[in-house]
Design a protein around this motif. Structure first.
Motif, mmCIF file in Angstrom:
data_model
loop_
_atom_site.group_PDB
_atom_site.id
_atom_site.type_symbol
_atom_site.label_atom_id
_atom_site.label_comp_id
_atom_site.label_asym_id
_atom_site.label_seq_id
_atom_site.Cartn_x
_atom_site.Cartn_y
_atom_site.Cartn_z
ATOM 1 N N ARG A 424 0.825 -1.203 0.000
ATOM 2 C CA ARG A 424 0.000 0.000 0.000
ATOM 3 C C ARG A 424 0.863 1.259 0.000
ATOM 4 O O ARG A 424 0.563 2.241 -0.680
ATOM 5 C CB ARG A 424 -0.922 0.025 1.217
ATOM 6 N N GLU A 428 0.633 4.217 -2.658
ATOM 7 C CA GLU A 428 0.323 5.572 -2.197
ATOM 8 C C GLU A 428 1.450 6.536 -2.581
ATOM 9 O O GLU A 428 1.207 7.699 -2.932
ATOM 10 C CB GLU A 428 0.124 5.578 -0.689
ATOM 11 N N ALA A 431 0.870 7.554 -6.007
ATOM 12 C CA ALA A 431 -0.278 8.464 -6.109
ATOM 13 C C ALA A 431 0.125 9.892 -5.726
ATOM 14 O O ALA A 431 -0.312 10.867 -6.340
ATOM 15 C CB ALA A 431 -1.409 7.969 -5.218
ATOM 16 N N VAL A 446 -4.243 5.937 -7.486
ATOM 17 C CA VAL A 446 -5.302 6.264 -6.520
ATOM 18 C C VAL A 446 -6.261 5.091 -6.372
ATOM 19 O O VAL A 446 -6.631 4.694 -5.256
ATOM 20 C CB VAL A 446 -6.058 7.535 -6.963
ATOM 21 N N ARG A 447 -6.687 4.522 -7.510
ATOM 22 C CA ARG A 447 -7.563 3.355 -7.452
ATOM 23 C C ARG A 447 -6.853 2.165 -6.780
ATOM 24 O O ARG A 447 -7.486 1.356 -6.093
ATOM 25 C CB ARG A 447 -8.006 2.948 -8.861
ATOM 26 N N VAL A 449 -4.624 2.285 -4.315
ATOM 27 C CA VAL A 449 -4.684 2.464 -2.861
ATOM 28 C C VAL A 449 -6.061 2.053 -2.337
ATOM 29 O O VAL A 449 -6.179 1.353 -1.315
ATOM 30 C CB VAL A 449 -4.371 3.926 -2.480
ATOM 31 N N GLU A 450 -7.104 2.472 -3.045
ATOM 32 C CA GLU A 450 -8.468 2.117 -2.630
ATOM 33 C C GLU A 450 -8.672 0.595 -2.660
ATOM 34 O O GLU A 450 -9.309 0.024 -1.763
ATOM 35 C CB GLU A 450 -9.482 2.802 -3.548
ATOM 36 N N THR A 451 -8.133 -0.050 -3.681
ATOM 37 C CA THR A 451 -8.288 -1.505 -3.807
ATOM 38 C C THR A 451 -7.542 -2.233 -2.690
ATOM 39 O O THR A 451 -8.044 -3.214 -2.119
ATOM 40 C CB THR A 451 -7.772 -1.974 -5.177
ATOM 41 N N ASP A 453 -6.953 -1.036 0.237
ATOM 42 C CA ASP A 453 -7.728 -0.819 1.460
ATOM 43 C C ASP A 453 -8.923 -1.771 1.525
ATOM 44 O O ASP A 453 -9.299 -2.239 2.605
ATOM 45 C CB ASP A 453 -8.203 0.634 1.531
ATOM 46 N N ARG A 454 -9.507 -2.075 0.376
ATOM 47 C CA ARG A 454 -10.599 -3.064 0.343
ATOM 48 C C ARG A 454 -10.090 -4.447 0.752
ATOM 49 O O ARG A 454 -10.750 -5.175 1.497
ATOM 50 C CB ARG A 454 -11.210 -3.119 -1.051
ATOM 51 N N ASP A 459 -11.924 -7.839 1.852
ATOM 52 C CA ASP A 459 -12.483 -8.139 0.537
ATOM 53 C C ASP A 459 -11.445 -8.878 -0.296
ATOM 54 O O ASP A 459 -10.722 -8.288 -1.103
ATOM 55 C CB ASP A 459 -12.912 -6.835 -0.149
ATOM 56 N N ALA A 462 -11.069 -8.549 -4.126
ATOM 57 C CA ALA A 462 -10.436 -7.385 -4.760
ATOM 58 C C ALA A 462 -9.014 -7.684 -5.218
ATOM 59 O O ALA A 462 -8.411 -6.865 -5.909
ATOM 60 C CB ALA A 462 -10.437 -6.203 -3.786
#
Length: 508
Positions: A424, A428, A431, A446-447, A449-451, A453-454, A459, A462
């Protein structure tokens, strides 16, 4: 009595200035005449400040030294509690093959006469007797490749610029050393700046360039100060200017300081910044070798590449190429950092297995726990788990294992490291540092980092999305920032899959 105390940034951060002041005070109080020289670092950071005293048998080291240790330096040296013996016999140092860093820590960095006394300028004097084609051929035969990134053959880059037709050509030194765990550029500039200057001059003679620029990062104030002083000395001594060493050749150097953008370590972003523009990636073609700084043919080389050039011309291309393995010739200054017992700079011929570097040379983790992984090549480099520790240190060898050498910084992690968290961080980092030029890097990070975090939230599905996203970034980004960000993420996923699956559920 001659005493050496490093002026290197790492040594100063650990108290070298206070040590130097204490030596002066103690010598004055005792009425002893002392010659105090501020040298570069030998690269054994865990021993800094490393004080050296010149004796009939050689330079004796003491470290790490604090002001309280100074009075004993004026007594029986053999009984000093911090005595290390002859510096060049310290095991970490003795097993190195020092070519690029042969003078670093040995000489007064700002003394041109000291530089010459230790072999400096002999390579330049040889090059001045050669025609440009011979110089380029010598570099090509040495097998020297870029020491700052992808390992592009230096001779091929010089040949392209030499063959280009233009009224002006440039040599640009990339000293924007932004990768985590790297410090070799800074060390050579602070400890042996004339080697860089000499290398740039030889590059200029070979390609027909008469002007050079060094792009230094603003976070290196000591390196900036040392190099500026060295350039001034070169200009007043006739080493730089309109008549190099009375040869009738012209070459001069100007120093430019960047504003701290990581992406400016990429050569085209660097050139934009050098021109006073926003540091964003340029699409290729045209190549900088044909249309670089101010649209003119430009050699862009890393500090270590250019600082190695004098070695090649002093010792000969064959002597240099005799070191290494495969297409990785010569030596590589490897920077050892992270959770490690013996951190510092270790120059050795290409080919040493990664595991030997980590467990033998560096002594394993500082925490005493088992080593879990090593990240090689900065924040965009792959994580190499213990299963890959047999990999020889070489460009193609690392590439076959899904990694890259880059600037040869290695960061060690013990078995407590959270590899999902490290993946991560890498995403990041991209990003935050993206210049915004291309969509896969700007949006993909950016996507990503979000993935991640999922995944951390439990999850596990993901993970497939993360894999697809990394493929898009790798294939669609214009520069190394977006293109290499998948390396740490995918290598962590490949080698530590259990840390990416069902994280939340496992915790509960």
């Amino acid at each position: 009595m001659k005493i050496y105390v490093p002026r290197d940034s790492a040594a100063k951060a650990l108290g070298a200035d206070a040590v130097a002041e204490a030596i002066g005070t103690e010598a004055k109080a005792r009425g002893i005449e002392v010659t105090l020289l501020r040298n570069g670092s030998r690269g054994m950071v865990w021993l800094e400040p490393l004080v050296e005293i010149e004796t009939e048998t050689g330079r004796i080291g003491f470290g790490p030294v604090g002001p309280a240790d100074i009075p004993a330096l004026f007594g029986d040296l053999s009984t000093h509690p911090k005595a290390l013996g002859l510096v060049e016999e310290i095991p970490f140092f003795a097993r190195q093959t020092r070519l690029t860093f042969a003078r670093c820590g040995v000489i007064d960095p700002l003394s041109l006469s000291d530089y010459e006394a230790h072999g400096g300028l002999s390579g330049l004097r040889r090059a001045l007797k050669m025609v440009p084609e011979e110089i380029v051929s010598e570099v090509t035969e040495s097998g020297l490749r870029g020491r700052g990134g992808a390992g592009f053959p230096t001779g091929l880059k010089w040949q392209t610029v030499a063959g280009a037709q233009a009224d002006q050509k440039y040599i640009v030194c990339n000293a924007d050393e932004g990768d985590s765990g790297t410090f070799a550029d800074r060390m050579i500039i602070e400890g042996d700046p004339f080697s860089l200057i000499e290398g740039m001059i030889i590059a200029g003679i070979a390609t027909g360039a008469t002007k050079g620029y060094v792009y230094l990062r603003s976070e290196y104030p000591d390196a900036i100060a040392v190099l500026r002083e060295a350039v001034r000395t070169g200009q007043t001594s006739g080493l730089l200017g309109a008549d190099l060493l009375g040869s009738g050749r012209a070459f001069d150097i100007e120093i430019r300081v960047g504003a701290g953008a990581y992406v400016c370590g990429e050569e085209t972003s660097l050139l934009n910044s050098l021109e006073g523009k926003r540091g964003v990636v340029r699409a290729k073609p045209p190549l900088p070798a044909l249309e670089g700084f101010m649209g003119k043919p430009t050699v862009v080389n890393n500090v270590l590449s250019l600082a190695t050039i004098p070695v090649i011309f002093q010792k000969g291309a064959k002597a240099y190429a005799d070191f290494g393995l495969g297409r990785s010739r010569g030596t590589m200054p490897i920077q050892i950092a992270g959770n490690v017992k013996y951190g510092g700079l270790f120059e050795t011929a290409f080919g040493m297995p990664l595991g030997v570097l980590v467990n033998d040379v560096a002594g394993g983790s500082a925490s005493g726990r088992p080593v879990k992984a090593v990240q090689v090549g900065g924040p965009l480099g792959a994580y190499m788990g213990v299963s890959k520790f047999d990999t020889p240190f070489g460009y193609e060898e690392f590439d076959h294992q899904g990694g890259l050498i880059g600037h040869a910084g290695i960061v060690v992690f013990d078995d407590t490291a959270d590899m999902l968290g490290m993946a991560r961080f890498a995403m990041e980092f991209c990003a935050v540092e993206s210049c915004g030029k291309c969509t896969p890097c700007r949006i993909g990070a950016v996507r990503g980092v979000e993935t991640l975090d999922r995944i951390a939230a439990g999850d596990a599905g993901a993970v497939d999305l993360l894999t697809d996203l990394c493929e898009v970034m790798k294939d669609g980004s214009l520069c190394a920032l977006g293109g290499f960000t998948p390396f740490p993420v995918m290598s962590a996923l490949e080698q530590f899959p259990e840390e990416f699956a069902g994280v939340k559920e496992a915790a509960e």
